[in-house]
Design an enzyme around this catalytic site. Structure first.
Site, PDB file in Angstrom:
ATOM      1  CB  SER A 123      41.488  23.512  11.651  1.00  0.00           C
ATOM      2  OG  SER A 123      41.983  22.651  12.650  1.00  0.00           O
TER       3      SER A 123
HETATM    4  N1  SAH Z   1      40.364  23.171  16.732  1.00  0.00           N
HETATM    5  C1  SAH Z   1      41.583  23.928  16.838  1.00  0.00           C
HETATM    6  C2  SAH Z   1      42.720  23.115  16.250  1.00  0.00           C
HETATM    7  C3  SAH Z   1      43.997  23.427  16.865  1.00  0.00           C
HETATM    8  S1  SAH Z   1      45.336  22.440  16.301  1.00  0.00           S
HETATM    9  C4  SAH Z   1      41.479  25.245  16.093  1.00  0.00           C
HETATM   10  O1  SAH Z   1      40.905  25.279  15.007  1.00  0.00           O
HETATM   11  O2  SAH Z   1      42.012  26.244  16.574  1.00  0.00           O
HETATM   12  C5  SAH Z   1      45.211  20.998  17.311  1.00  0.00           C
HETATM   13  C6  SAH Z   1      45.166  21.217  18.787  1.00  0.00           C
HETATM   14  O3  SAH Z   1      45.197  19.934  19.426  1.00  0.00           O
HETATM   15  C7  SAH Z   1      46.364  21.989  19.340  1.00  0.00           C
HETATM   16  O4  SAH Z   1      45.891  23.068  20.103  1.00  0.00           O
HETATM   17  C8  SAH Z   1      47.091  20.957  20.200  1.00  0.00           C
HETATM   18  O5  SAH Z   1      47.738  21.519  21.323  1.00  0.00           O
HETATM   19  C9  SAH Z   1      45.953  20.027  20.607  1.00  0.00           C
HETATM   20  N2  SAH Z   1      46.369  18.696  21.010  1.00  0.00           N
HETATM   21  C10 SAH Z   1      47.375  17.922  20.506  1.00  0.00           C
HETATM   22  N3  SAH Z   1      47.444  16.747  21.157  1.00  0.00           N
HETATM   23  C11 SAH Z   1      46.456  16.768  22.107  1.00  0.00           C
HETATM   24  C12 SAH Z   1      46.028  15.847  23.110  1.00  0.00           C
HETATM   25  N4  SAH Z   1      46.629  14.659  23.294  1.00  0.00           N
HETATM   26  N5  SAH Z   1      44.998  16.198  23.914  1.00  0.00           N
HETATM   27  C13 SAH Z   1      44.369  17.402  23.748  1.00  0.00           C
HETATM   28  N6  SAH Z   1      44.738  18.315  22.821  1.00  0.00           N
HETATM   29  C14 SAH Z   1      45.770  18.009  22.012  1.00  0.00           C
END
Ligand code: SAH
Length: 213
Positions: free
Chosen positions: A64
């Site tokens: 993010s």
């Molecule tokens: N906080 C992370 C954001 C990653 S993007 C960072 O800053 O690196 C969002 C993340 O949510 C992705 O890794 C994606 O795989 C995960 N995600 C999407 N749907 C999800 C779900 N139903 N349960 C758990 N994780 C999920």
């Protein structure tokens, strides 16, 4: 890979940018000034680590944007010792911010590849979550509920009921809600069936997906 003076300097500049964009929480700014964000990205992209932008990580996901991480973290109002549930571990950067704020962190990731990579990586650089699991964030983590706060870091098409019900009374859920664009939304649980809702403008996240792969 190391954390050098150059990285530290770039991080301080990033903190200044966050302050200029309106982030006030001292704990959040301190955490983001400390965490080596470049280590959470693939080595080819180091130069991008301290600009205020989201960036690709593995499995078509993104780390993010720093401003978004700061904004969501500020809304959570984490106190040391709070039990916090994170949906979407991703690179683990937001997890590290929560740990720096003193939270006991429980995190869920639905991409196997990211789950494996990040659950190994975080302890290597000294960040120990209570639990990181491979699973579906729509279900939350009922065995560990209630949580003082819950943060969703993917765009949710709707607010999953299990997340609301796993909040402690007085607890806060921060979740971006919407399809193409998401409205940052804060729910505060005032009573067993009483939730206060606040909205904070538009953000863009990768989608929160239902089915595990
Ligand atoms: N906080 C992370 C954001 C990653 S993007 C960072 O800053 O690196 C969002 C993340 O949510 C992705 O890794 C994606 O795989 C995960 N995600 C999407 N749907 C999800 C779900 N139903 N349960 C758990 N994780 C999920």
């Amino acid at each position: 890979m190391k954390d050098t003076f150059k990285h530290q300097g770039m991080r301080q500049q990033l903190v200044e940018i966050l302050i200029n964009k309106g982030i006030k929480d001292k704990g959040v700014l301190k955490a983001m000034g400390k965490i080596p964000r470049h280590l959470f990205m693939d080595s080819g992209f180091i130069d991008h680590a301290y600009v205020d932008k989201a960036f690709p990580i593995a499995a078509d996901q993104t780390i993010s944007q720093p401003y978004t991480v700061a904004f969501q973290s500020e809304l959570l109002q984490v106190q040391p010792g709070d039990k916090v549930l994170e949906i979407g571990t991703g690179s683990g950067y937001q997890t590290a911010v929560l740990l720096e704020l003193g939270a006991k962190v429980f995190s869920i990731e639905r991409q196997q590849e990211l789950f494996k990579k990040t659950s190994k990586f975080l302890p290597k650089i000294g960040y120990r979550a209570k639990s990181i699991i491979f699973g579906d964030g729509y279900k939350g983590m009922p065995d560990e509920a209630p949580f003082k706060s819950i943060i969703v870091t993917a765009g949710a098409p709707y607010v999953p009921n299990p997340l609301l019900s796993q909040l402690a009374i007085g607890g806060r859920l921060v979740i971006p809600v919407g399809d193409d664009v998401q409205v940052m939304t804060l729910f505060i649980r005032k009573g067993p069936k009483d939730f206060e809702k606040h909205e904070f403008g538009d953000f863009r996240f990768v989608p929160m997906l239902e089915d595990k792969n």
